[in-house]
Design an enzyme around this catalytic site. Structure first.
Site: not given
Lengths: 322, 322
Positions: A62, A64, A66, A212, A271
């Site tokens: 995804h 994001h 990080d 995530d 994570h």
């Protein structure tokens, strides 16, 4: 099949954990696959035997930061190092938009082609990468986010060497011919049929690596027959309760309980929120994640560490090897 | 005034050098300034006493990736760590475009305001940052690129303590009043005038930090009165000749010869091509850069190293202190 974690921290790095990145390598293959590419991934690679010249594909779960802010620098360095072979980039369409925006804004020119693949197409149609079939499943995380499943495509048949020895067929060229399923005449004039000496091929390995995700049940189908699941465990339940939100993430308890039901023999958690320290003295310790997960999962449990290497063997067991 | 190098490699990192970033700190100030922010800068900061909570401003010399790809991650981490104070970002307009494109493409939301300042405005009008006046000069590097000059704004006057002792004025409140230039009556009824006891203030320090640049002479004006110049020396002349191009960069010889003429007492070279290894065994060694520069520059010469700290003292000398 080896999993080499390059970053295991959620959101922002710590002194011991970079942000997300995971390298997948395979027996006898120099080409490899990168899943997510947080800032600093190209620095971590310098501590491994892996080269961006042999990087087959980057799969982004995804958009994001990080999980993708290391991508422009990694691509730029690959280009400066002389790479000319095309590279496949799999992810939500936002990944392509992000790379094109960065290239335009910073004048980045690459000496090789990027082949963008929309992760959504892998939900129904597997993509072949190195010797793997890769499928995707949509997760729940606010932004478009995926898990990727990696299935071995070719599984070698092994030879019944005990039977060959018992029948007095000595090792030699004939063994190779029999393993390939051919029929041969040996020096005693016997007709030997490959099918009689080949053992059933082992079951192909399956690995699932999730981005995530606050809803583990979305992984139910893709986890069928999986040997190992890599999934985030950003918080413990105690911290989720105190924050009043899971921010679109899973707790150790939630993903461990799901894995216990869904059946992968091994669960690798990663994570972790930076609040979980690896050394004593922090507000929380990483052991809290482990204790919570172990209370719900009875299989092989690993908490990923930066630069650690985990091997998923042909016998479907997972162990740490570096 | 301290210069803390966070990255000293050109284009792509090596095992011993990150890509460009330099932190400036000042005596008695917890606020600090960052010049360029290559990928991995936030990782290097974890090896220093500096916190992004106290980062006053980021000055980007130009938009090439090895000078700015660490900025989105650094800002994201500052926000996640709770920063709410506005941050000044100085650079060519492309820096603003880059950050806005990354924010839009990746859904990055910051908990603080970015105050963008076009570096071109600093050519004629200094910007005040912490206790420094910052000016800019345009360089030559294909894309819009700047050098930044940092001038101390306040220089404390020191007191002629020898004269005060000779005239029998004992240390006490009166000394402070005299240092501030006030006129006072001492306990013997004497009128003492501050101006008579203040020594000429020392000359303010001036530091110049340049971005990538193939034409050192563009720095002639901004280097007048400078104590130290930080400039790239990407190649040696031998390598420039073999490549057939300087790619918009300066050789060690060219910048050293300029510095010898232009007059800064100290020259710190940085931004070395990865071909120059710090350890024996590479195609080229970093010593080649040093030897070439020393043949042209007779002042204090330093070759920057990652995480090294250099102090520009009030007496205008430069030395390595970490």
């Amino acid at each position: 099949m080896q999993l080499r974690f390059l970053g295991t921290s959620a959101g922002m790095p710590t002194r011991t954990r970079h942000v997300s990145a995971l390298a997948l390598t395979f027996e006898g293959q120099r080409r490899w696959i990168l899943i997510d590419c947080g800032e600093g991934t190209q620095y971590q690679l310098m501590h491994t035997p892996l080269s961006v010249a042999r990087l087959d594909a980057v799969l982004i779960t995804h958009i994001h930061g990080d999980h993708c802010y290391g991508l422009p620098g990694l691509l730029a360095s690959a280009s400066m190092a002389g790479r000319r072979a095309a590279m496949t980039i799999v992810g939500p369409p936002a990944v392509r938009d992000y790379l094109e925006a960065v290239k335009a804004a910073t004048g980045l020119q690459l000496g090789f082609e990027l082949i963008h693949v929309d992760a959504a197409t892998l939900v129904n149609e597997p993509l072949t990468l190195t010797d793997l079939a890769v499928r995707a499943t949509r997760l729940s995380h606010g932004v478009e986010c995926y898990a990727y499943a990696f299935d071995e495509r070719h599984v070698e048949a092994s030879l019944d060497t005990a039977r060959l020895a018992a029948e007095g067929v000595p090792p030699g060229l004939i063994w190779g011919q029999l393993q390939r399923g051919e029929t041969v005449i040996d020096d005693q004039g016997r007709y030997l049929c490959g099918a009689d000496y080949r053992l059933s091929p082992r079951t192909p390995r399956r690995l699932v690596v999730a981005g995530d995700n606050d809803t583990p049940a979305l992984l139910t189908d893709i986890c069928q027959g999986a040997d190992a699941l890599v999934h985030e465990a950003t918080y413990t339940e105690a911290v989720v309760k105190r924050l009043g939100t899971d921010n679109g993430h899973s707790s150790a308890a939630r993903i461990a309980a799901f894995a216990e039901r869904a059946g992968p023999g091994a669960l690798i958690l990663t994570h972790f929120s930076p609040r979980y320290a690896s050394r004593p003295g922090g507000a929380h310790h990483i052991d809290e994640i482990e204790h919570e997960a172990r209370a719900h999962f009875t299989g092989t449990l690993m908490l990923a560490e930066d630069l650690a290497v985990y091997e998923l063997s042909r016998d479907h067991t997972l162990q740490r090897c570096e």
